[in-house]
Design a protein around this motif. Sequence first.
Motif, PDB file in Angstrom:
ATOM      1  N   ASN A 158      97.073 -74.742 -36.979  1.00  0.00           N
ATOM      2  CA  ASN A 158      98.349 -75.416 -37.173  1.00  0.00           C
ATOM      3  C   ASN A 158      99.273 -74.607 -38.079  1.00  0.00           C
ATOM      4  O   ASN A 158     100.458 -74.423 -37.776  1.00  0.00           O
ATOM      5  CB  ASN A 158      98.106 -76.802 -37.760  1.00  0.00           C
ATOM      6  N   GLU A 159      98.731 -74.097 -39.189  1.00  0.00           N
ATOM      7  CA  GLU A 159      99.549 -73.352 -40.156  1.00  0.00           C
ATOM      8  C   GLU A 159     100.072 -72.049 -39.565  1.00  0.00           C
ATOM      9  O   GLU A 159     101.151 -71.573 -39.928  1.00  0.00           O
ATOM     10  CB  GLU A 159      98.730 -73.045 -41.413  1.00  0.00           C
ATOM     11  N   LEU A 160      99.311 -71.443 -38.655  1.00  0.00           N
ATOM     12  CA  LEU A 160      99.671 -70.126 -38.119  1.00  0.00           C
ATOM     13  C   LEU A 160     100.337 -70.212 -36.755  1.00  0.00           C
ATOM     14  O   LEU A 160     100.346 -69.234 -36.007  1.00  0.00           O
ATOM     15  CB  LEU A 160      98.416 -69.244 -38.039  1.00  0.00           C
ATOM     16  N   ALA A 161     100.879 -71.350 -36.440  1.00  0.00           N
ATOM     17  CA  ALA A 161     101.522 -71.515 -35.138  1.00  0.00           C
ATOM     18  C   ALA A 161     102.632 -70.492 -34.926  1.00  0.00           C
ATOM     19  O   ALA A 161     102.858 -70.031 -33.798  1.00  0.00           O
ATOM     20  CB  ALA A 161     102.076 -72.943 -35.020  1.00  0.00           C
ATOM     21  N   ASP A 162     103.321 -70.106 -36.001  1.00  0.00           N
ATOM     22  CA  ASP A 162     104.398 -69.114 -35.902  1.00  0.00           C
ATOM     23  C   ASP A 162     103.965 -67.760 -36.448  1.00  0.00           C
ATOM     24  O   ASP A 162     104.813 -66.919 -36.774  1.00  0.00           O
ATOM     25  CB  ASP A 162     105.629 -69.609 -36.671  1.00  0.00           C
ATOM     26  N   GLY A 163     102.653 -67.560 -36.587  1.00  0.00           N
ATOM     27  CA  GLY A 163     102.152 -66.319 -37.167  1.00  0.00           C
ATOM     28  C   GLY A 163     101.981 -66.457 -38.668  1.00  0.00           C
ATOM     29  O   GLY A 163     102.238 -67.504 -39.268  1.00  0.00           O
ATOM     30  N   GLY A 164     101.525 -65.377 -39.276  1.00  0.00           N
ATOM     31  CA  GLY A 164     101.330 -65.369 -40.725  1.00  0.00           C
ATOM     32  C   GLY A 164      99.990 -64.767 -41.112  1.00  0.00           C
ATOM     33  O   GLY A 164      99.095 -64.586 -40.280  1.00  0.00           O
ATOM     34  N   CYS A 165      99.889 -64.446 -42.375  1.00  0.00           N
ATOM     35  CA  CYS A 165      98.692 -63.777 -42.908  1.00  0.00           C
ATOM     36  C   CYS A 165      98.027 -64.685 -43.939  1.00  0.00           C
ATOM     37  O   CYS A 165      98.673 -65.099 -44.913  1.00  0.00           O
ATOM     38  CB  CYS A 165      99.070 -62.445 -43.546  1.00  0.00           C
ATOM     39  N   VAL A 166      96.741 -64.957 -43.733  1.00  0.00           N
ATOM     40  CA  VAL A 166      95.994 -65.891 -44.572  1.00  0.00           C
ATOM     41  C   VAL A 166      94.840 -65.149 -45.233  1.00  0.00           C
ATOM     42  O   VAL A 166      94.166 -64.337 -44.600  1.00  0.00           O
ATOM     43  CB  VAL A 166      95.441 -67.070 -43.744  1.00  0.00           C
ATOM     44  N   LEU A 167      94.607 -65.471 -46.517  1.00  0.00           N
ATOM     45  CA  LEU A 167      93.432 -64.980 -47.232  1.00  0.00           C
ATOM     46  C   LEU A 167      92.503 -66.166 -47.470  1.00  0.00           C
ATOM     47  O   LEU A 167      92.904 -67.168 -48.082  1.00  0.00           O
ATOM     48  CB  LEU A 167      93.827 -64.350 -48.565  1.00  0.00           C
ATOM     49  N   VAL A 168      91.277 -66.056 -46.976  1.00  0.00           N
ATOM     50  CA  VAL A 168      90.251 -67.059 -47.221  1.00  0.00           C
ATOM     51  C   VAL A 168      89.210 -66.426 -48.136  1.00  0.00           C
ATOM     52  O   VAL A 168      88.573 -65.435 -47.753  1.00  0.00           O
ATOM     53  CB  VAL A 168      89.587 -67.522 -45.905  1.00  0.00           C
ATOM     54  N   VAL A 169      89.047 -66.954 -49.348  1.00  0.00           N
ATOM     55  CA  VAL A 169      88.110 -66.381 -50.315  1.00  0.00           C
ATOM     56  C   VAL A 169      86.908 -67.304 -50.448  1.00  0.00           C
ATOM     57  O   VAL A 169      87.045 -68.475 -50.790  1.00  0.00           O
ATOM     58  CB  VAL A 169      88.777 -66.172 -51.694  1.00  0.00           C
ATOM     59  N   ARG A 170      85.737 -66.733 -50.159  1.00  0.00           N
ATOM     60  CA  ARG A 170      84.480 -67.464 -50.295  1.00  0.00           C
ATOM     61  C   ARG A 170      83.700 -66.907 -51.482  1.00  0.00           C
ATOM     62  O   ARG A 170      83.850 -65.743 -51.841  1.00  0.00           O
ATOM     63  CB  ARG A 170      83.643 -67.313 -49.016  1.00  0.00           C
ATOM     64  N   ASN A 171      82.839 -67.745 -52.052  1.00  0.00           N
ATOM     65  CA  ASN A 171      82.115 -67.348 -53.264  1.00  0.00           C
ATOM     66  C   ASN A 171      80.821 -66.599 -52.995  1.00  0.00           C
ATOM     67  O   ASN A 171      80.223 -66.074 -53.936  1.00  0.00           O
ATOM     68  CB  ASN A 171      81.824 -68.581 -54.120  1.00  0.00           C
ATOM     69  N   THR A 172      80.355 -66.555 -51.764  1.00  0.00           N
ATOM     70  CA  THR A 172      79.143 -65.806 -51.424  1.00  0.00           C
ATOM     71  C   THR A 172      79.375 -65.042 -50.131  1.00  0.00           C
ATOM     72  O   THR A 172      80.191 -65.449 -49.282  1.00  0.00           O
ATOM     73  CB  THR A 172      77.924 -66.732 -51.247  1.00  0.00           C
ATOM     74  N   VAL A 173      78.633 -63.962 -49.941  1.00  0.00           N
ATOM     75  CA  VAL A 173      78.755 -63.167 -48.721  1.00  0.00           C
ATOM     76  C   VAL A 173      78.302 -63.983 -47.510  1.00  0.00           C
ATOM     77  O   VAL A 173      78.902 -63.893 -46.427  1.00  0.00           O
ATOM     78  CB  VAL A 173      77.934 -61.864 -48.854  1.00  0.00           C
ATOM     79  N   ARG A 174      77.266 -64.788 -47.695  1.00  0.00           N
ATOM     80  CA  ARG A 174      76.811 -65.623 -46.569  1.00  0.00           C
ATOM     81  C   ARG A 174      77.933 -66.521 -46.073  1.00  0.00           C
ATOM     82  O   ARG A 174      78.149 -66.663 -44.856  1.00  0.00           O
ATOM     83  CB  ARG A 174      75.598 -66.446 -46.991  1.00  0.00           C
ATOM     84  N   ARG A 175      78.668 -67.148 -46.998  1.00  0.00           N
ATOM     85  CA  ARG A 175      79.775 -68.016 -46.584  1.00  0.00           C
ATOM     86  C   ARG A 175      80.901 -67.202 -45.954  1.00  0.00           C
ATOM     87  O   ARG A 175      81.585 -67.674 -45.043  1.00  0.00           O
ATOM     88  CB  ARG A 175      80.284 -68.825 -47.783  1.00  0.00           C
ATOM     89  N   VAL A 176      81.122 -65.985 -46.424  1.00  0.00           N
ATOM     90  CA  VAL A 176      82.133 -65.117 -45.806  1.00  0.00           C
ATOM     91  C   VAL A 176      81.800 -64.900 -44.332  1.00  0.00           C
ATOM     92  O   VAL A 176      82.641 -65.068 -43.433  1.00  0.00           O
ATOM     93  CB  VAL A 176      82.210 -63.758 -46.531  1.00  0.00           C
ATOM     94  N   LEU A 177      80.557 -64.503 -44.054  1.00  0.00           N
ATOM     95  CA  LEU A 177      80.173 -64.150 -42.687  1.00  0.00           C
ATOM     96  C   LEU A 177      80.132 -65.376 -41.780  1.00  0.00           C
ATOM     97  O   LEU A 177      80.565 -65.318 -40.614  1.00  0.00           O
ATOM     98  CB  LEU A 177      78.818 -63.451 -42.703  1.00  0.00           C
ATOM     99  N   THR A 178      79.650 -66.499 -42.307  1.00  0.00           N
ATOM    100  CA  THR A 178      79.621 -67.724 -41.507  1.00  0.00           C
ATOM    101  C   THR A 178      81.036 -68.158 -41.152  1.00  0.00           C
ATOM    102  O   THR A 178      81.326 -68.545 -40.007  1.00  0.00           O
ATOM    103  CB  THR A 178      78.901 -68.851 -42.273  1.00  0.00           C
ATOM    104  N   THR A 179      81.931 -68.084 -42.116  1.00  0.00           N
ATOM    105  CA  THR A 179      83.327 -68.457 -41.884  1.00  0.00           C
ATOM    106  C   THR A 179      83.982 -67.514 -40.885  1.00  0.00           C
ATOM    107  O   THR A 179      84.710 -67.952 -39.976  1.00  0.00           O
ATOM    108  CB  THR A 179      84.105 -68.446 -43.213  1.00  0.00           C
ATOM    109  N   ALA A 180      83.744 -66.217 -41.043  1.00  0.00           N
ATOM    110  CA  ALA A 180      84.369 -65.239 -40.142  1.00  0.00           C
ATOM    111  C   ALA A 180      83.934 -65.467 -38.701  1.00  0.00           C
ATOM    112  O   ALA A 180      84.758 -65.375 -37.771  1.00  0.00           O
ATOM    113  CB  ALA A 180      84.014 -63.822 -40.595  1.00  0.00           C
ATOM    114  N   ARG A 181      82.663 -65.780 -38.476  1.00  0.00           N
ATOM    115  CA  ARG A 181      82.206 -66.017 -37.105  1.00  0.00           C
ATOM    116  C   ARG A 181      82.923 -67.217 -36.494  1.00  0.00           C
ATOM    117  O   ARG A 181      83.358 -67.187 -35.338  1.00  0.00           O
ATOM    118  CB  ARG A 181      80.692 -66.218 -37.087  1.00  0.00           C
ATOM    119  N   ALA A 182      83.051 -68.286 -37.280  1.00  0.00           N
ATOM    120  CA  ALA A 182      83.715 -69.487 -36.757  1.00  0.00           C
ATOM    121  C   ALA A 182      85.187 -69.217 -36.449  1.00  0.00           C
ATOM    122  O   ALA A 182      85.709 -69.673 -35.419  1.00  0.00           O
ATOM    123  CB  ALA A 182      83.582 -70.626 -37.768  1.00  0.00           C
ATOM    124  N   LEU A 183      85.844 -68.479 -37.301  1.00  0.00           N
ATOM    125  CA  LEU A 183      87.270 -68.211 -37.087  1.00  0.00           C
ATOM    126  C   LEU A 183      87.497 -67.230 -35.942  1.00  0.00           C
ATOM    127  O   LEU A 183      88.500 -67.321 -35.222  1.00  0.00           O
ATOM    128  CB  LEU A 183      87.899 -67.688 -38.380  1.00  0.00           C
TER     129      LEU A 183
END
Length: 958
Positions: free
Chosen positions: A567-592
Amino acid sequence: MWAKHDCRSDSWLPLWRHMEDSAAVAGLLWDQWLPIGVRRLVAEALPHGEPDARALAVWLAGVHDIGKATPAFACQVDQLASTMRDRGLEMRSAKAMGPDRRIAPHGLAGQVLLGEWLEERHGWASARTGQFTVAVGGHHGVPPEHGQIKALYEHEELLRTPGLSSRVWRQVQTELLDACAERFGVTERLDEWRRVRLPQPVQVLLTALVIVSDWIASNPDLFPYFPDGASDNDQDRLTAAWRGLDLPAPWRAEDPDESARDLFTSRFALPAGAEVRPVQEAAVELAREIETPGLMIVEAPMGEGKTEAALAVAEIFAARSGAGGVFFALPTMATGNAMFPRLLDWLNRLPGVADSRHSVHLAHSKAALNEHFAGLMARTGRVAAVGVDETTLASRQKLDERHRASSELVAHAWLRGRKKAMLASFVAGTIDQLLFAGLKSRHLALRHLAVAGKVVAIDEAHAYDTYMSVYLDRVLSWLGAYRVPVVVLSATLPASRRRELVEAYAGQSVAETQWDEGTPDAYPLVTAVPPGGTPQVRRPRASARSTTVQVERLSDDLDVLAGRLENELADGGCVLVVRNTVRRVLTTARALRDRFGAESVTVAHSCFVDLDRADKDSTLLRLFGPPEKTDARPTGRHIVVASQVAEQSLDVDFDLLVSDLCPVDLLLQRMGRLHRHQRGQDQERRPARLRTARCLVTGVDWTADVPVPARGSVAVYGRYALLRSAAVLRPHLEGGTQRPVELPADISPLVQSAYGERPVGPEDWQEVMKEAGEQFARHRADQADRAAVFRLGDVGKPGRPLFGWVAAGVGDTDDTPTGRAQVRDSRDSLEVVVVQRRDDGSLATLPWLKPDRRMRPRAGVELPQDATPTPFAARTAASCGLRLPLQFSGETMDQAIEELEQLYLRKWQGKDSPWLSDQLILALDEDCQTRLAGFSLRYSPSDGLEVSRAEEPKWPTA
């Protein structure tokens, strides 16, 4: 009497010759290499000032090996001992003496002999000798302990063979010491010196100078052994050696008298029309006004130019204090690497440096892989003596053209050693290098000499936990005693921590004052205190730069996150998602990636090989850096999923921030990557719905009565810090658009509330908060207790010898994972070099590596297993170092090492390849996968290292 022997050539060096060489080197080091501030500190401890100080340093260097004039030492080389016996100096053989010889190492023996001589020949009280003689006893890196001294006194036969020969030994020892006192000009000074009480910092500096003098004078390339070196006269021998050593002189800063604006314009090439920030101006003014250069703490928002302020203050402090260089300490290797070219740029614009030759160093364990530093190293050759009358070879002339340029920064060959590197004039490196100065370890005096002659800048001071702070505070107390100027930088510093830093540096007198009343929430803030003095505070106004950030809660659900971003990126844009562990980074990246496509999602975290990590950083800067420096910003939608690597030092700018809950000071750091730069009038060049800065806080079960942070976040930060962060953010989280976080105005109130002692949060949170607080207090006390085990003692009273200074220490230490673990509260971790094993069994570098700066291919370079790799291939492989995650620490580490050692390549891991010597090799298969210690490992240049239990299902393709 002999001092050195080479069993291969049977060459040797008489003791008198080495004593003369060492003293002569000490004199040149004093005159041409030691910073003015160090010389001044030693001089102030002695009645006649500088002449006394120089004479004392030369004399101690001259007598440092007097302990070699003993049977315990001289018996080691049979033919030389036999010659001495012929002259009446009887001694048993080394075999006959047996293990008793270890009671009389020649440093300790020399300390005892020199003390006896001062008492018997010059009437010194025994209680006064140790403060001088400890420089002799400690010249091999560890000052003797009282028990060792007592044991040697009980074995006098190790100093002088009993019987008729005892008198001859005593006569020789006395004659040598008498001759040294006369030769080095201290005979007439000893009577007055016996009433001196040398401060312990002075004892350390004299010990360090003796060590450096001994090391230089012991180099046979510089000071040839006999018989080859027997024909040289004193002056020719010294001149040739000093030319060959070619040590760069210390920096002698010129006090800049221009305005702050002109100073910053000339040193940092400010663009036309740029204004100096108020905090920068305040720091420069206070540096000029303070009575004596001391500790300065600069607290200001992200992006306010604190680094430039620190360098400007360092120049002023150096000119006023006589410091001969700068050490810039940073939290990580990555931030150290980023700082190094900035340091070089500053040096190239600095008066007194830009037109002369000085030594520079990058101080961390992978510095040689840094291309900026490697370029400096390539310009210097090996250390060798240059004879006075020799005809210089053409090759040497070509080397000298590079090596002796009139304006040059060099990584000097002699100053590259593990224990000597910090002695370079200008150093950027990890904070560990500074903390090591508070760790009881061998050759600690050299680390103290290295920092005592510099201005020390400490960046990201808020990033250091209790364990590291125990060491940092003790180091600050010694820096205050050395009168070393220190500049501490922080975007967000709790008031209690600010006070601790000031009190550690300035001493107990400050602790008894209320100097910081009225400044709990002041921000920006500049605090300065001279050694032992009274703090001064400046409250500069914030710059016109400000950001209003709306914060809101977001459910810790990947589907919710993906839907919100769609919804937020409907018109484009750059988002930073910061996770506290590498495991959460990789799990999040796969879903996105499943939702937005792989090309729209970038991953950044710490588990990449070095070259890939550097490429990630440069890619982030190229895509998301300042608008005036890049035009490659994605025009569509793009998401960066990162760990804490996004918090520090990267000048990147995003339209929207999603962050796991973390301590509030770190969350504010993350917010510093949000709308960091102006993109058009009122941010009009950002997508319409992203022109208001917003931070979505997730990683928490917000539906519980008391927020429940994700388990990984609790493991990293602790529940107490996370709950207090949630508590102080609560008014902003619930206030919506009516209570945004105002940067920088809200930074200090939020930090002071989160780290204060008053209860925060609603009443129904307090029971959970109390329990978490008690757990946190136990954890901090445990950290402090464990850190104190090997922490250096406080500065002792003047006149008290340094006996036992590093007793019960850690031995040698360096910037290895094991060394860093001693000053950081971290478990030992494994570092490996990652290569690929092809289907045919051959080994090669990773197949996706980009060419180096000279466009030499680095991908898929053949690595022969039965031969030493070429320097280029070996360096490329070594540049793919990777620190394995914590799954491979503790009990698993032994199993992992055992499995890794099954791949042992003698031509690599032996001594033939300096790049790969002693490295553990992790070989991935053609699919970049392998198994290790019960875990499955997969590596890719896009996601880095992924680790799962071997029995877990394979990763999904993404």
